[in-house]
Design a protein around this motif. Sequence first.
Motif, PDB file in Angstrom:
ATOM      1  N   MET A   1       0.845  -1.189   0.000  1.00 34.69           N
ATOM      2  CA  MET A   1       0.000   0.000   0.000  1.00 34.69           C
ATOM      3  C   MET A   1       0.888   1.250   0.000  1.00 34.69           C
ATOM      4  N   ASP A   2       0.602   2.186  -0.877  1.00 39.72           N
ATOM      5  CA  ASP A   2       1.447   3.360  -1.071  1.00 39.72           C
ATOM      6  C   ASP A   2       1.086   4.453  -0.056  1.00 39.72           C
ATOM      7  N   LEU A   3       2.025   4.774   0.843  1.00 36.61           N
ATOM      8  CA  LEU A   3       1.788   5.817   1.843  1.00 36.61           C
ATOM      9  C   LEU A   3       2.308   7.184   1.408  1.00 36.61           C
ATOM     10  N   LYS A   4       2.968   7.252   0.274  1.00 37.28           N
ATOM     11  CA  LYS A   4       3.552   8.534  -0.153  1.00 37.28           C
ATOM     12  C   LYS A   4       2.522   9.664  -0.252  1.00 37.28           C
ATOM     13  N   PRO A   5       1.297   9.426  -0.766  1.00 38.05           N
ATOM     14  CA  PRO A   5       0.319  10.530  -0.833  1.00 38.05           C
ATOM     15  C   PRO A   5      -0.018  11.133   0.528  1.00 38.05           C
ATOM     16  N   LEU A   6       0.165  10.366   1.617  1.00 42.66           N
ATOM     17  CA  LEU A   6      -0.076  10.920   2.957  1.00 42.66           C
ATOM     18  C   LEU A   6       0.950  11.972   3.329  1.00 42.66           C
ATOM     19  N   PHE A   7       2.177  11.798   2.854  1.00 41.53           N
ATOM     20  CA  PHE A   7       3.287  12.641   3.292  1.00 41.53           C
ATOM     21  C   PHE A   7       3.763  13.642   2.247  1.00 41.53           C
ATOM     22  N   GLU A   8       3.419  13.393   0.988  1.00 42.66           N
ATOM     23  CA  GLU A   8       3.856  14.301  -0.070  1.00 42.66           C
ATOM     24  C   GLU A   8       2.706  14.557  -1.045  1.00 42.66           C
ATOM     25  N   PRO A   9       1.560  15.008  -0.541  1.00 39.50           N
ATOM     26  CA  PRO A   9       0.428  15.234  -1.445  1.00 39.50           C
ATOM     27  C   PRO A   9       0.642  16.462  -2.325  1.00 39.50           C
ATOM     28  N   LYS A  10       0.191  16.362  -3.538  1.00 40.22           N
ATOM     29  CA  LYS A  10       0.178  17.532  -4.421  1.00 40.22           C
ATOM     30  C   LYS A  10      -1.195  18.196  -4.418  1.00 40.22           C
ATOM     31  N   THR A  11      -2.232  17.414  -4.096  1.00 39.75           N
ATOM     32  CA  THR A  11      -3.594  17.939  -4.000  1.00 39.75           C
ATOM     33  C   THR A  11      -4.246  17.410  -2.726  1.00 39.75           C
ATOM     34  N   MET A  12      -5.060  18.245  -2.109  1.00 41.17           N
ATOM     35  CA  MET A  12      -5.684  17.885  -0.831  1.00 41.17           C
ATOM     36  C   MET A  12      -7.129  18.396  -0.806  1.00 41.17           C
ATOM     37  N   ALA A  13      -8.027  17.569  -0.287  1.00 38.72           N
ATOM     38  CA  ALA A  13      -9.396  17.995  -0.021  1.00 38.72           C
ATOM     39  C   ALA A  13      -9.597  18.028   1.490  1.00 38.72           C
ATOM     40  N   VAL A  14     -10.025  19.158   2.016  1.00 37.17           N
ATOM     41  CA  VAL A  14     -10.322  19.273   3.446  1.00 37.17           C
ATOM     42  C   VAL A  14     -11.833  19.231   3.591  1.00 37.17           C
ATOM     43  N   ILE A  15     -12.329  18.162   4.195  1.00 38.84           N
ATOM     44  CA  ILE A  15     -13.763  17.875   4.206  1.00 38.84           C
ATOM     45  C   ILE A  15     -14.342  18.194   5.582  1.00 38.84           C
ATOM     46  N   GLY A  16     -15.305  19.109   5.586  1.00 38.96           N
ATOM     47  CA  GLY A  16     -15.928  19.517   6.839  1.00 38.96           C
ATOM     48  C   GLY A  16     -15.707  20.972   7.187  1.00 38.96           C
ATOM     49  N   VAL A  17     -15.213  21.777   6.231  1.00 37.53           N
ATOM     50  CA  VAL A  17     -14.969  23.190   6.518  1.00 37.53           C
ATOM     51  C   VAL A  17     -16.278  23.895   6.871  1.00 37.53           C
ATOM     52  N   SER A  18     -16.131  24.987   7.621  1.00 39.65           N
ATOM     53  CA  SER A  18     -17.287  25.772   8.053  1.00 39.65           C
ATOM     54  C   SER A  18     -17.241  27.159   7.417  1.00 39.65           C
ATOM     55  N   THR A  19     -18.406  27.683   7.067  1.00 41.24           N
ATOM     56  CA  THR A  19     -18.470  29.057   6.542  1.00 41.24           C
ATOM     57  C   THR A  19     -18.702  30.076   7.644  1.00 41.24           C
ATOM     58  N   VAL A  20     -18.907  29.605   8.878  1.00 38.58           N
ATOM     59  CA  VAL A  20     -19.226  30.526   9.973  1.00 38.58           C
ATOM     60  C   VAL A  20     -18.237  30.449  11.136  1.00 38.58           C
ATOM     61  N   ASN A  21     -17.360  29.460  11.136  1.00 43.18           N
ATOM     62  CA  ASN A  21     -16.438  29.272  12.254  1.00 43.18           C
ATOM     63  C   ASN A  21     -15.022  29.075  11.741  1.00 43.18           C
ATOM     64  N   ASP A  22     -14.244  30.152  11.719  1.00 42.30           N
ATOM     65  CA  ASP A  22     -12.872  30.075  11.212  1.00 42.30           C
ATOM     66  C   ASP A  22     -11.968  29.251  12.109  1.00 42.30           C
ATOM     67  N   ARG A  23     -12.408  28.968  13.352  1.00 41.19           N
ATOM     68  CA  ARG A  23     -11.592  28.180  14.268  1.00 41.19           C
ATOM     69  C   ARG A  23     -11.865  26.678  14.170  1.00 41.19           C
ATOM     70  N   HIS A  24     -12.800  26.305  13.336  1.00 42.23           N
ATOM     71  CA  HIS A  24     -13.066  24.877  13.134  1.00 42.23           C
ATOM     72  C   HIS A  24     -11.772  24.199  12.662  1.00 42.23           C
ATOM     73  N   PRO A  25     -11.480  22.988  13.170  1.00 39.04           N
ATOM     74  CA  PRO A  25     -10.237  22.306  12.757  1.00 39.04           C
ATOM     75  C   PRO A  25     -10.041  22.247  11.244  1.00 39.04           C
ATOM     76  N   ALA A  26     -11.117  21.979  10.507  1.00 36.08           N
ATOM     77  CA  ALA A  26     -10.993  21.903   9.052  1.00 36.08           C
ATOM     78  C   ALA A  26     -10.564  23.240   8.459  1.00 36.08           C
ATOM     79  N   ASN A  27     -11.082  24.333   9.006  1.00 33.64           N
ATOM     80  CA  ASN A  27     -10.722  25.655   8.499  1.00 33.64           C
ATOM     81  C   ASN A  27      -9.267  25.981   8.784  1.00 33.64           C
ATOM     82  N   VAL A  28      -8.795  25.613   9.966  1.00 29.79           N
ATOM     83  CA  VAL A  28      -7.398  25.850  10.312  1.00 29.79           C
ATOM     84  C   VAL A  28      -6.489  25.078   9.360  1.00 29.79           C
ATOM     85  N   ILE A  29      -6.824  23.820   9.112  1.00 35.05           N
ATOM     86  CA  ILE A  29      -6.026  22.982   8.216  1.00 35.05           C
ATOM     87  C   ILE A  29      -6.057  23.545   6.792  1.00 35.05           C
TER      88      ILE A  29
END
Length: 244
Positions: free
Chosen positions: A1-29
């Motif tokens: 199983m290839d773990l390289k995308p975990l450590f050297e991603p070229k593209t990332m989707a952050v799922i769960g962002v909030s439009t009202v809470n900039d301190r949400h973990p997803a927003n920080v990430i």
Amino acid sequence: MDLKPLFEPKTMAVIGVSTVNDRHPANVIFAKNSHRYPVKVYAVNPKGGLLQDKVIYPSAGDVPEKIDLAVIATRAEWVPDVMEDCIRAGIKSAIVVSGGFTEMGRKDLQDRIVGMAREARIPFIGPNCMGVYVPFKVDTFFLPIERMIKPEPGGVAFVSQSGGILVDHMIKFAQQGVGMAKAVSIGNKAFIKEKELLSYLAKDPATKVIAYYIEGFGGGEGRDFVLAADCCHKPVVIMKSGKT
């Protein structure tokens, strides 16, 4: 199983962002990786909208690029559906930041996402974790920039079940001049565990020393890990809570 995308991603989707809470973990990430790392980041939330003038996509499958790494920061009960969407979208790896699984008595929920990921051969770290930090490449820790102390780049990779212990050691590394190659918070280590990371880090040219903070192993895991560590050509330093 290839773990390289975990450590050297070229593209990332952050799922769960909030439009009202900039301190949400997803927003920080999302903000960290958008502004400071060479990874193209997409925001995902079923409600859509805009985040920092960028489109929020309703699902991972709606993102107009193939995704190397999905960072999932939604409520635990939504994670199986999100994982299914990631599998359909052909995402290569995932980090499940969300808590609320075996640590809260929801083994059934955790087993579901493990079964899905194993069948689809998508490696994921977590759940209930902070994920990965790799200097100059990616940072999924949901600590704001002003609260995160990062050591200089160096040769030590540190893998920890505890996010708090890992952050404390990053502070100590910075104070003592110890350079870090990778920091990995594995949380519940439901799928990718210490042994799989040992195999990857043993071949990683940036890693010279592999360190672990371990709270416990599942049945048979401890012996397998120790035997694998004994065969590793790099130094392996293990701190076991209650033992060392």
